[in-house]
Enzyme design. Structure first.
Site, short mmCIF file in Angstrom:
data_model
loop_
_atom_site.label_atom_id
_atom_site.label_comp_id
_atom_site.label_asym_id
_atom_site.label_seq_id
_atom_site.Cartn_x
_atom_site.Cartn_y
_atom_site.Cartn_z
CG ASP A 147 20.53 70.67 38.70
OD1 ASP A 147 21.39 70.16 37.96
OD2 ASP A 147 20.51 71.88 38.99
CD1 TRP B 228 16.66 73.80 36.89
CD2 TRP B 228 16.49 71.57 36.78
NE1 TRP B 228 17.67 73.34 36.07
CE2 TRP B 228 17.58 71.98 35.98
CE3 TRP B 228 16.19 70.23 36.86
CZ2 TRP B 228 18.38 71.08 35.27
CZ3 TRP B 228 16.99 69.32 36.16
CH2 TRP B 228 18.06 69.74 35.37
CE LYS C 147 24.32 68.90 38.74
NZ LYS C 147 24.47 70.20 39.43
N PRO D 277 18.33 76.10 44.71
CG PRO D 277 18.90 78.17 43.76
CD PRO D 277 19.32 76.70 43.79
N GLY D 278 15.73 76.41 43.72
CA GLY D 278 14.35 76.32 43.28
C GLY D 278 14.06 76.76 41.86
CG ASP E 210 18.18 70.42 48.14
OD1 ASP E 210 19.14 70.15 48.90
OD2 ASP E 210 18.32 70.83 46.99
#
Length: 325
Positions: A210, A102, A271, A99-100, A120
């Site tokens: 991520d 990072w 990740k 959702p933002g 995304d």
């Protein structure tokens, strides 16, 4: 929960209907299939457990207080505090940004002249100051779109020439016409610059990934809202091998993108879910970067299998295709 149970219990040969049944389609209100009822109960129970865990989670509460998009921001804050990933004015690519959180951290660390681009597959409200592209990052066309965006909008840093005279020196003096040798040397330099055009496209200072594999969507196809739960990305599927294999594919795709766009000295964070193949990925990273660390931030839940590779200072003469061949 009792209302759902009563729907599925026949009494005197008939199904007892309640106010909950009125919300179901007509065919279900009369005779709801047992698997529909069980699935509804299972989803409600899972949602309740998630809300309870979030309510008692320190990082989730702190993220809400600080206006962060999610608790994941603290993972990146920890890694930045330890490895000094960001500087002012950097260009940062955030893969799987929704959702933002990072991207929020990256923007705060690189402002006022930094540039953060998030990519995304799901629709999400971009954080303040962040440019975003909605699309499947695994698609070559989307990757090319990001590269074209970088070439067009990210300013190139011109290296300073130590041999050049400072401004104001030699003003009013007529320079001699360049000799034949100087002209030949200039043409040779131009040819070398054309050959290194690919390296000139490496305009990114930090690549963050991520990303996680998406759930298989089964409903909600007609909804295009930003909060549509059926468009959200999963954390884990519950099957360790599937999560690990999927994360390796995404890490390799992110690393290939970093190989194409990350400039010399840049950093890479991705990740992954631990498993048998992460050693191979670590070896590739060690060939491309000066230092590689495995990191499990304190803000990452202890029961989670997720970890992060933090690769620092990209080597300029090494590419992923070169070490894979």
């Amino acid at each position: 929960m009792r209302a759902l149970a009563r729907i599925a219990v026949p009494r005197n040969g008939f199904v007892k209907t309640t106010a909950v049944a009125a919300a179901l389609p007509f065919s279900y209100a009369a005779t709801p299939p047992p698997h529909i009822v069980l699935e509804t109960i299972r989803n409600a129970s899972s949602s309740s457990r998630w809300k309870q865990r979030q309510g008692s989670d320190f990082y989730a509460r702190e993220a809400k207080v600080q206006g962060l998009k999610s608790r994941a921001a603290f993972k990146l804050l920890e890694m930045d505090a330890k490895y000094k990933l960001f500087k002012r004015g950097q260009t940062v690519i955030d893969l799987g940004y929704a959702p933002g959180s990072w991207s929020q951290v990256a923007f705060e660390r690189t402002k006022p002249h930094g540039r953060v681009v998030g990519i995304d597959i799901i629709p999400a409200q971009p954080p303040k100051g962040v440019s975003t592209i909605q699309g499947n990052f695994l698609s070559p066309s989307v990757q090319q779109l990001v590269k074209d965006y970088l070439v067009e909008f990210v300013p190139r840093r011109k290296p300073t020439d130590p041999d050049s005279e400072p401004s104001g020196v030699g003003e009013g003096v007529v320079a001699d016409r360049p000799s034949y040798i100087d002209a030949e040397r200039a043409e040779s330099v131009d040819a070398d610059q054309e050959e290194s055009s690919e390296s000139d496209k490496r305009l990114v200072d930090v690549v963050l990934s991520d990303m996680s594999a998406p759930w298989m969507q089964t409903t909600g196809f007609s909804s295009n809202t930003l909060s549509n739960p059926y468009s959200r990305m999963m954390n884990t599927s519950g099957m360790n091998f599937r999560d690990h294999a999927g994360s390796m594919d995404l890490c390799l795709a992110a690393l290939q993108f970093a190989s194409d766009t990350l400039q010399t000295g840049g950093h890479f964070v991705c990740k992954f879910y631990q498993g048998a193949e992460d050693k191979d990925l670590e070896l590739k990273l060690k060939k491309m970067f000066a230092k590689v660390h495995r990191e499990k931030p304190e803000s990452s839940r202890s029961e989670s299998k997720e970890s992060y590779f933090v690769a620092l200072r990209r080597k300029g003469d090494v590419t992923l295709s070169g070490i894979s061949s």
